[in-house]
Design a protein around this motif. Structure first.
Motif, PDB file in Angstrom:
ATOM      1  N   GLU A  41      69.296  27.813  53.634  1.00 32.35           N
ATOM      2  CA  GLU A  41      67.998  27.753  54.308  1.00 32.35           C
ATOM      3  C   GLU A  41      68.027  28.569  55.602  1.00 32.35           C
ATOM      4  O   GLU A  41      67.055  29.255  55.938  1.00 32.35           O
ATOM      5  N   PHE A  42      69.158  28.485  56.309  1.00 36.92           N
ATOM      6  CA  PHE A  42      69.289  29.261  57.544  1.00 36.92           C
ATOM      7  C   PHE A  42      69.236  30.755  57.248  1.00 36.92           C
ATOM      8  O   PHE A  42      68.569  31.527  57.952  1.00 36.92           O
ATOM      9  N   ILE A  43      69.952  31.180  56.178  1.00 36.85           N
ATOM     10  CA  ILE A  43      69.945  32.599  55.801  1.00 36.85           C
ATOM     11  C   ILE A  43      68.535  33.041  55.438  1.00 36.85           C
ATOM     12  O   ILE A  43      68.085  34.135  55.802  1.00 36.85           O
ATOM     13  N   ALA A  44      67.821  32.172  54.685  1.00 33.84           N
ATOM     14  CA  ALA A  44      66.463  32.528  54.280  1.00 33.84           C
ATOM     15  C   ALA A  44      65.548  32.692  55.494  1.00 33.84           C
ATOM     16  O   ALA A  44      64.774  33.650  55.585  1.00 33.84           O
ATOM     17  N   VAL A  45      65.641  31.765  56.450  1.00 34.23           N
ATOM     18  CA  VAL A  45      64.810  31.840  57.660  1.00 34.23           C
ATOM     19  C   VAL A  45      65.194  33.062  58.484  1.00 34.23           C
ATOM     20  O   VAL A  45      64.324  33.789  58.986  1.00 34.23           O
ATOM     21  N   LEU A  46      66.508  33.280  58.620  1.00 32.84           N
ATOM     22  CA  LEU A  46      66.972  34.424  59.403  1.00 32.84           C
ATOM     23  C   LEU A  46      66.493  35.736  58.787  1.00 32.84           C
ATOM     24  O   LEU A  46      65.980  36.622  59.491  1.00 32.84           O
ATOM     25  N   GLY A  47      66.644  35.865  57.451  1.00 26.84           N
ATOM     26  CA  GLY A  47      66.197  37.087  56.793  1.00 26.84           C
ATOM     27  C   GLY A  47      64.709  37.304  56.952  1.00 26.84           C
ATOM     28  O   GLY A  47      64.246  38.427  57.178  1.00 26.84           O
ATOM     29  N   HIS A  48      63.943  36.224  56.853  1.00 22.45           N
ATOM     30  CA  HIS A  48      62.494  36.335  57.013  1.00 22.45           C
ATOM     31  C   HIS A  48      62.132  36.782  58.428  1.00 22.45           C
ATOM     32  O   HIS A  48      61.269  37.648  58.625  1.00 22.45           O
ATOM     33  N   ASP A  49      62.798  36.202  59.422  1.00 22.39           N
ATOM     34  CA  ASP A  49      62.472  36.525  60.814  1.00 22.39           C
ATOM     35  C   ASP A  49      62.950  37.917  61.220  1.00 22.39           C
ATOM     36  O   ASP A  49      62.449  38.493  62.196  1.00 22.39           O
ATOM     37  N   LEU A  50      63.931  38.461  60.486  1.00 24.49           N
ATOM     38  CA  LEU A  50      64.409  39.810  60.811  1.00 24.49           C
ATOM     39  C   LEU A  50      63.474  40.904  60.310  1.00 24.49           C
ATOM     40  O   LEU A  50      63.547  42.042  60.780  1.00 24.49           O
ATOM     41  N   ARG A  51      62.610  40.553  59.380  1.00 24.54           N
ATOM     42  CA  ARG A  51      61.750  41.579  58.786  1.00 24.54           C
ATOM     43  C   ARG A  51      60.818  42.223  59.813  1.00 24.54           C
ATOM     44  O   ARG A  51      60.637  43.452  59.831  1.00 24.54           O
ATOM     45  N   ASN A  52      60.196  41.423  60.663  1.00 23.91           N
ATOM     46  CA  ASN A  52      59.207  41.952  61.619  1.00 23.91           C
ATOM     47  C   ASN A  52      59.823  42.929  62.616  1.00 23.91           C
ATOM     48  O   ASN A  52      59.322  44.060  62.768  1.00 23.91           O
ATOM     49  N   PRO A  53      60.922  42.551  63.325  1.00 23.01           N
ATOM     50  CA  PRO A  53      61.486  43.554  64.258  1.00 23.01           C
ATOM     51  C   PRO A  53      62.021  44.784  63.538  1.00 23.01           C
ATOM     52  O   PRO A  53      61.968  45.890  64.076  1.00 23.01           O
ATOM     53  N   LEU A  54      62.513  44.629  62.329  1.00 19.79           N
ATOM     54  CA  LEU A  54      63.004  45.782  61.584  1.00 19.79           C
ATOM     55  C   LEU A  54      61.852  46.705  61.213  1.00 19.79           C
ATOM     56  O   LEU A  54      61.967  47.937  61.310  1.00 19.79           O
ATOM     57  N   ALA A  55      60.731  46.119  60.807  1.00 29.87           N
ATOM     58  CA  ALA A  55      59.555  46.938  60.483  1.00 29.87           C
ATOM     59  C   ALA A  55      59.066  47.695  61.709  1.00 29.87           C
ATOM     60  O   ALA A  55      58.668  48.875  61.614  1.00 29.87           O
ATOM     61  N   SER A  56      59.107  47.055  62.861  1.00 26.94           N
ATOM     62  CA  SER A  56      58.693  47.724  64.098  1.00 26.94           C
ATOM     63  C   SER A  56      59.630  48.884  64.420  1.00 26.94           C
ATOM     64  O   SER A  56      59.185  49.976  64.820  1.00 26.94           O
ATOM     65  N   THR A  57      60.928  48.666  64.247  1.00 22.04           N
ATOM     66  CA  THR A  57      61.905  49.724  64.502  1.00 22.04           C
ATOM     67  C   THR A  57      61.677  50.910  63.572  1.00 22.04           C
ATOM     68  O   THR A  57      61.731  52.080  63.986  1.00 22.04           O
ATOM     69  N   ARG A  58      61.419  50.609  62.312  1.00 19.59           N
ATOM     70  CA  ARG A  58      61.198  51.671  61.329  1.00 19.59           C
ATOM     71  C   ARG A  58      59.935  52.464  61.652  1.00 19.59           C
ATOM     72  O   ARG A  58      59.923  53.711  61.590  1.00 19.59           O
ATOM     73  N   SER A  59      58.882  51.742  62.006  1.00 19.15           N
ATOM     74  CA  SER A  59      57.633  52.420  62.354  1.00 19.15           C
ATOM     75  C   SER A  59      57.800  53.280  63.598  1.00 19.15           C
ATOM     76  O   SER A  59      57.305  54.422  63.670  1.00 19.15           O
ATOM     77  N   GLY A  60      58.540  52.743  64.577  1.00 17.32           N
ATOM     78  CA  GLY A  60      58.764  53.517  65.804  1.00 17.32           C
ATOM     79  C   GLY A  60      59.543  54.779  65.542  1.00 17.32           C
ATOM     80  O   GLY A  60      59.255  55.842  66.111  1.00 17.32           O
ATOM     81  N   ALA A  61      60.549  54.689  64.665  1.00 12.72           N
ATOM     82  CA  ALA A  61      61.346  55.879  64.330  1.00 12.72           C
ATOM     83  C   ALA A  61      60.487  56.934  63.648  1.00 12.72           C
ATOM     84  O   ALA A  61      60.636  58.141  63.903  1.00 12.72           O
ATOM     85  N   ARG A  62      59.568  56.500  62.786  1.00 20.15           N
ATOM     86  CA  ARG A  62      58.697  57.458  62.106  1.00 20.15           C
ATOM     87  C   ARG A  62      57.745  58.139  63.087  1.00 20.15           C
ATOM     88  O   ARG A  62      57.477  59.352  62.983  1.00 20.15           O
ATOM     89  N   LEU A  63      57.207  57.374  64.034  1.00 21.28           N
ATOM     90  CA  LEU A  63      56.299  57.956  65.034  1.00 21.28           C
ATOM     91  C   LEU A  63      57.027  58.973  65.906  1.00 21.28           C
ATOM     92  O   LEU A  63      56.502  60.059  66.213  1.00 21.28           O
ATOM     93  N   LEU A  64      58.251  58.613  66.335  1.00 21.11           N
ATOM     94  CA  LEU A  64      59.016  59.535  67.175  1.00 21.11           C
ATOM     95  C   LEU A  64      59.363  60.813  66.426  1.00 21.11           C
ATOM     96  O   LEU A  64      59.428  61.900  67.004  1.00 21.11           O
ATOM     97  N   ALA A  65      59.618  60.686  65.101  1.00 18.89           N
ATOM     98  CA  ALA A  65      59.983  61.866  64.310  1.00 18.89           C
ATOM     99  C   ALA A  65      58.874  62.903  64.301  1.00 18.89           C
ATOM    100  O   ALA A  65      59.131  64.106  64.138  1.00 18.89           O
ATOM    101  N   ARG A  66      57.601  62.464  64.474  1.00 15.17           N
ATOM    102  CA  ARG A  66      56.487  63.407  64.481  1.00 15.17           C
ATOM    103  C   ARG A  66      56.355  64.143  65.817  1.00 15.17           C
ATOM    104  O   ARG A  66      55.717  65.185  65.895  1.00 15.17           O
ATOM    105  N   GLU A  67      56.947  63.588  66.883  1.00 11.78           N
ATOM    106  CA  GLU A  67      56.715  64.138  68.219  1.00 11.78           C
ATOM    107  C   GLU A  67      57.893  64.931  68.762  1.00 11.78           C
ATOM    108  O   GLU A  67      57.711  65.838  69.575  1.00 11.78           O
ATOM    109  N   VAL A  68      59.118  64.580  68.328  1.00 14.18           N
ATOM    110  CA  VAL A  68      60.276  65.253  68.917  1.00 14.18           C
ATOM    111  C   VAL A  68      60.424  66.645  68.319  1.00 14.18           C
ATOM    112  O   VAL A  68      60.037  66.906  67.176  1.00 14.18           O
TER     113      VAL A  68
END
Length: 378
Positions: free
Chosen positions: A155-182
């Motif tokens: 249950e802890f792993i399931a909750v942890l994996g679920h909660d990691l999705r949002n910051p990971l998605a933000s990181t991925r989106s940020g990397a894509r945005l930066l790739a267009r500008e650098v």
């Protein structure tokens, strides 16, 4: 015959006095013949034997006229006891009056020893059974605690994996945005590696969540969609991995029939197979992927060159956390192929592996019937 019989023979009168005996009795007990003659048979018995003689032996004789295999103890001249078995029969005259009692006595030392050992063994067995039952109760309690702890971990792993999705998605989106500008070539390379890492992290989190869901009883869930084409989804998976790793991935698509499946789950299966090929395949050889529909069957295969999978590793290939025979640098949870096989089963399909010196190929096959309709009918 009377004197030399292998058992002790006695003749008693109606009152139980010894009238005659043979050599065996005198040899066993150590009494002289003249000493035994005239004694009551009762006098040759131990205290417990005398009680049994009066309460059981004699009443049994009077009731049935005979008694067989009565266990008694004779007292020898030196005071030691001799375990024996006694058979007796009454003789009566024409008027029915008791005339005499004939007695045959057999040594029972070994039998008594066996009986004592048997009783002791039975007692020990009961004691061991009691200890085993206590140990089983303790083991069941321990297993229950371990199951509860294991479920808590999952249950802890399931909750942890679920909660990691949002910051990971933000990181991925940020990397894509930066790739267009650098404009820096170095920054572009770094962002490319970041993008590949986030894709890999996302796949790992999906696998952990699916494994935890399966262990917690939910299993692999499907969101079926027959109206949407499958090929664009597969091409997107290939493009992401090709872009993130820089490796050559050859594709051959021939999806001419509609496919009723969970597109995201099939994409996850393909991503896991491609990720496995990229990790373990020869880096100087391209990865090949084919997806086609033919005769009512969807078939997707991923092949790579390199070192073949050993027969021993092949037996455990789709088990969770199995990472046999890989280099330490090839890190992973060992869940990718397991999750892929579970997705195949959820679609009523199969996932098989073949490996030789020329190539290693994983092939997923599933029928193109309406899974949702069949589940509803069932």
């Amino acid at each position: 015959m009377f004197e030399n019989a292998p058992c002790a023979l006695l003749s008693l009168d109606a009152r139980g006095y010894i009238v005659r005996t043979n050599r065996a009795l005198t040899a066993w007990t150590g009494y002289a013949p003249e000493t035994i003659a005239g004694k009551r048979f009762l006098e040759l018995l131990s205290v417990s034997g005398r009680i049994f003689h009066e309460t059981h032996f004699v009443p049994l004789l009077r009731m049935h006229g005979s008694a067989d295999e009565i266990a008694l103890d004779l007292v020898r001249a030196d005071g030691t006891h001799l375990p024996v078995l006694v058979n007796a029969v009454e003789e009566r005259d024409g008027a029915g009056e008791l005339c005499s009692i004939r007695v045959a006595i057999f040594k029972a030392t070994e039998r008594r020893r066996y009986e004592r050992e048997l009783v002791a063994a039975q007692s020990e067995a009961r004691m061991l059974q009691g200890q085993l039952e206590i140990a089983n109760v303790a083991l069941e309690r321990k297993l229950g605690e371990e199951r509860d702890l294991g479920r808590l971990r999952e249950e802890f792993i399931a909750v942890l994996g679920h909660d990691l999705r949002n910051p990971l998605a933000s990181t991925r989106s940020g990397a894509r945005l930066l790739a267009r500008e650098v404009s820096s070539e170095r920054a572009t390379v770094i962002l490319t590696h970041m993008e590949a890492s986030t894709v890999r992290m996302s796949a790992l989190i999906d696998n952990v969540l699916d494994f935890a869901r399966g262990r917690l009883g939910g299993g692999i869930t499907l969101d079926l969609a027959a109206s949407q084409p499958l090929e664009p989804v597969l091409r997107q998976v290939v493009d992401e991995l090709r872009y993130g790793t820089g490796r050559e991935i050859l594709t051959d698509f021939a999806l001419t029939e509609p496919v009723a499946c969970d597109h995201q789950r099939i994409a996850q299966l393909v991503s896991n197979l491609l990720g496995n090929a990229l990790t373990h395949g020869a880096e100087d050889q391209p990865i090949s992927m084919t997806a086609r529909t033919d005769s009512g069957v969807l078939s997707i295969s991923v092949a790579n060159g390199g070192t073949p999978i050993s027969p021993s590793a092949m037996e455990h290939l789709f088990q969770p956390f199995f990472r046999g025979g890989i280099q330490p640098s090839k890190q992973g949870l060992g869940l990718g192929l397991h999750i892929a096989s579970e997705i195949a089963k959820a679609h009523r399909g199969t996932l098989v592996a073949q490996s030789s010196s020329s190539e290693t190929r994983f092939t997923f096959s599933m029928p193109l019937t309406d899974i949702g309709a069949e589940e509803h009918d069932g």
